[in-house]
Design a protein around this motif. Structure first.
Motif, PDB file in Angstrom:
ATOM      1  N   UNK A   1      -7.042   4.132  -6.132  1.00 33.49           N
ATOM      2  CA  UNK A   1      -6.168   2.892  -6.146  1.00 33.49           C
ATOM      3  C   UNK A   1      -4.992   3.276  -7.289  1.00 33.49           C
ATOM      4  N   UNK A   2      -3.829   2.702  -6.957  1.00 32.79           N
ATOM      5  CA  UNK A   2      -2.629   2.608  -7.878  1.00 32.79           C
ATOM      6  C   UNK A   2      -2.585   1.399  -8.187  1.00 32.79           C
ATOM      7  N   UNK A   3      -2.376   0.811  -9.626  1.00 31.60           N
ATOM      8  CA  UNK A   3      -2.128  -0.195 -10.319  1.00 31.60           C
ATOM      9  C   UNK A   3      -0.843  -0.235 -10.933  1.00 31.60           C
TER      10      UNK A   3
ATOM     11  N   UNK B   1      -2.954  -4.528  -8.212  1.00 35.68           N
ATOM     12  CA  UNK B   1      -3.269  -3.496  -7.261  1.00 35.68           C
ATOM     13  C   UNK B   1      -2.068  -3.348  -6.248  1.00 35.68           C
ATOM     14  N   UNK B   2      -1.488  -1.801  -6.031  1.00 36.06           N
ATOM     15  CA  UNK B   2      -0.452  -1.630  -5.345  1.00 36.06           C
ATOM     16  C   UNK B   2      -0.864  -1.127  -4.104  1.00 36.06           C
ATOM     17  N   UNK B   3      -1.440   0.042  -4.215  1.00 36.92           N
ATOM     18  CA  UNK B   3      -2.144   0.635  -3.067  1.00 36.92           C
ATOM     19  C   UNK B   3      -3.496   1.083  -3.083  1.00 36.92           C
ATOM     20  N   UNK B   4      -4.150   1.126  -2.094  1.00 37.57           N
ATOM     21  CA  UNK B   4      -5.445   1.662  -1.787  1.00 37.57           C
ATOM     22  C   UNK B   4      -5.613   2.864  -0.829  1.00 37.57           C
TER      23      UNK B   4
ATOM     24  N   UNK C   1      10.290   0.465  -2.816  1.00 37.08           N
ATOM     25  CA  UNK C   1      10.426   1.861  -3.397  1.00 37.08           C
ATOM     26  C   UNK C   1       9.491   2.898  -3.916  1.00 37.08           C
ATOM     27  N   UNK C   2       8.121   2.109  -3.547  1.00 40.16           N
ATOM     28  CA  UNK C   2       6.952   3.060  -4.066  1.00 40.16           C
ATOM     29  C   UNK C   2       6.404   3.568  -2.646  1.00 40.16           C
ATOM     30  N   UNK C   3       5.959   4.658  -2.891  1.00 44.38           N
ATOM     31  CA  UNK C   3       4.989   5.371  -1.682  1.00 44.38           C
ATOM     32  C   UNK C   3       3.995   6.199  -2.543  1.00 44.38           C
ATOM     33  N   UNK C   4       2.732   6.019  -2.026  1.00 47.68           N
ATOM     34  CA  UNK C   4       1.643   6.682  -2.598  1.00 47.68           C
ATOM     35  C   UNK C   4       0.994   7.660  -1.208  1.00 47.68           C
ATOM     36  N   UNK C   5       0.475   8.661  -1.759  1.00 46.63           N
ATOM     37  CA  UNK C   5      -0.074   9.586  -0.830  1.00 46.63           C
ATOM     38  C   UNK C   5      -1.299  10.230  -1.285  1.00 46.63           C
ATOM     39  N   UNK C   6      -2.266  10.704  -0.289  1.00 42.17           N
ATOM     40  CA  UNK C   6      -3.506  11.097  -0.941  1.00 42.17           C
ATOM     41  C   UNK C   6      -3.882  12.701  -0.120  1.00 42.17           C
TER      42      UNK C   6
ATOM     43  N   UNK D   1     -17.938  -1.709  -0.558  1.00 43.52           N
ATOM     44  CA  UNK D   1     -16.749  -1.317  -1.278  1.00 43.52           C
ATOM     45  C   UNK D   1     -15.534  -2.376  -1.248  1.00 43.52           C
ATOM     46  N   UNK D   2     -15.921  -3.399  -2.115  1.00 44.67           N
ATOM     47  CA  UNK D   2     -14.872  -4.472  -2.298  1.00 44.67           C
ATOM     48  C   UNK D   2     -13.944  -3.959  -3.584  1.00 44.67           C
ATOM     49  N   UNK D   3     -12.650  -4.624  -3.305  1.00 46.33           N
ATOM     50  CA  UNK D   3     -11.742  -4.230  -4.363  1.00 46.33           C
ATOM     51  C   UNK D   3     -12.019  -5.219  -5.539  1.00 46.33           C
TER      52      UNK D   3
END
Lengths: 113, 114
Positions: free
Chosen positions: A33-35, A45-48, A60-65, B100-102
């Motif tokens: 996660x990104x918060x 929470x921004x991204x999972x 303007x935000x991009x997340x990668x894994x 798997x819940x947030x």
């Protein structure tokens, strides 16, 4: 023991510039996660990110894994003042009893005009 | 729908005193977590409730900390007696049932021990 390292810890940017925040973690996990946290507010929470190669973008935000490298990035494009906040990455491993989050130290982002 | 709420938002106490923090999770969420952030470092896990049962309390720093969740609704975290190193922001989070819940986080309680 799962460890999460985030860098940089502090980031001062000018508006319009690009930058990347890095999040390394030590063992396999189920989710990343990104918060975002504004002072005195909840963690938003921004991204999972669930799987290798996952990429998500919002404004303007991009997340990668990259699960093989155990690395996630949060890329900021053309920063604006409203993006000033503290950003956390967190890794979660779910067992049969629901998981706990392991956080990085957080990156305090300041965007200057 | 109301989010996770925490009370108080700030607390300033002297070393040796007792403080009780409260967390109200989202209605219907069985899982409740306590975390804290000390000295601007990472947010660290303290413990996890499933309903009223302590599922994992591996992050509790010592026996001066006592968490309860009577009836499986709200939770309290008591620090007795407080020490200087207990200063920080205490976050509560909740999530739905097994799986798997947030996790949804509350705004935190800022505790200052002087």
């Amino acid at each position: 023991e799962l460890k999460v390292e985030q860098n940089p810890l502090f980031l001062s940017m000018q508006e319009g510039k690009n930058y990347t925040i890095y999040c390394n973690y030590s063992t396999t996990s189920d989710r990343l996660y990104w918060y975002r946290q504004d002072p005195g507010k909840s963690l938003e929470s921004l991204f999972v990110l669930l799987s290798n190669g996952a990429v998500k973008q919002e404004g303007r935000l991009m997340a990668s894994l990259d699960t093989k490298a155990r690395l996630s990035t949060l890329h900021i494009t053309a920063a604006v003042h409203d993006l000033s906040a503290t950003y956390f990455c967190a890794v979660v491993f779910y067992n049969t009893n629901a998981g706990k989050s392991t956080f990085g130290d957080g990156t305090t982002l300041t965007v200057k005009p | 729908e109301a989010g996770v709420t925490q009370f108080p938002s700030h607390s300033v106490i002297e070393k040796g005193q007792t403080v009780t923090l409260r967390c109200d999770p989202i209605s219907g969420h069985d899982n409740l977590y306590w975390y804290r952030r000390v000295m601007g470092k990472e947010i660290k896990f303290l413990l996890h409730f499933v309903k009223e049962s302590k599922q994992d309390e591996s992050g509790m720093p010592n026996n001066r900390f006592l968490a309860e969740r009577t009836g499986g609704t709200y939770s309290t975290l008591k620090v007795q007696p407080a020490e200087l190193e207990d200063s920080g922001v205490y976050f509560c989070a909740s999530s739905q049932g097994r799986g798997a819940y947030e996790q949804y986080f509350g705004p935190g309680t800022r505790l200052t021990v002087t």
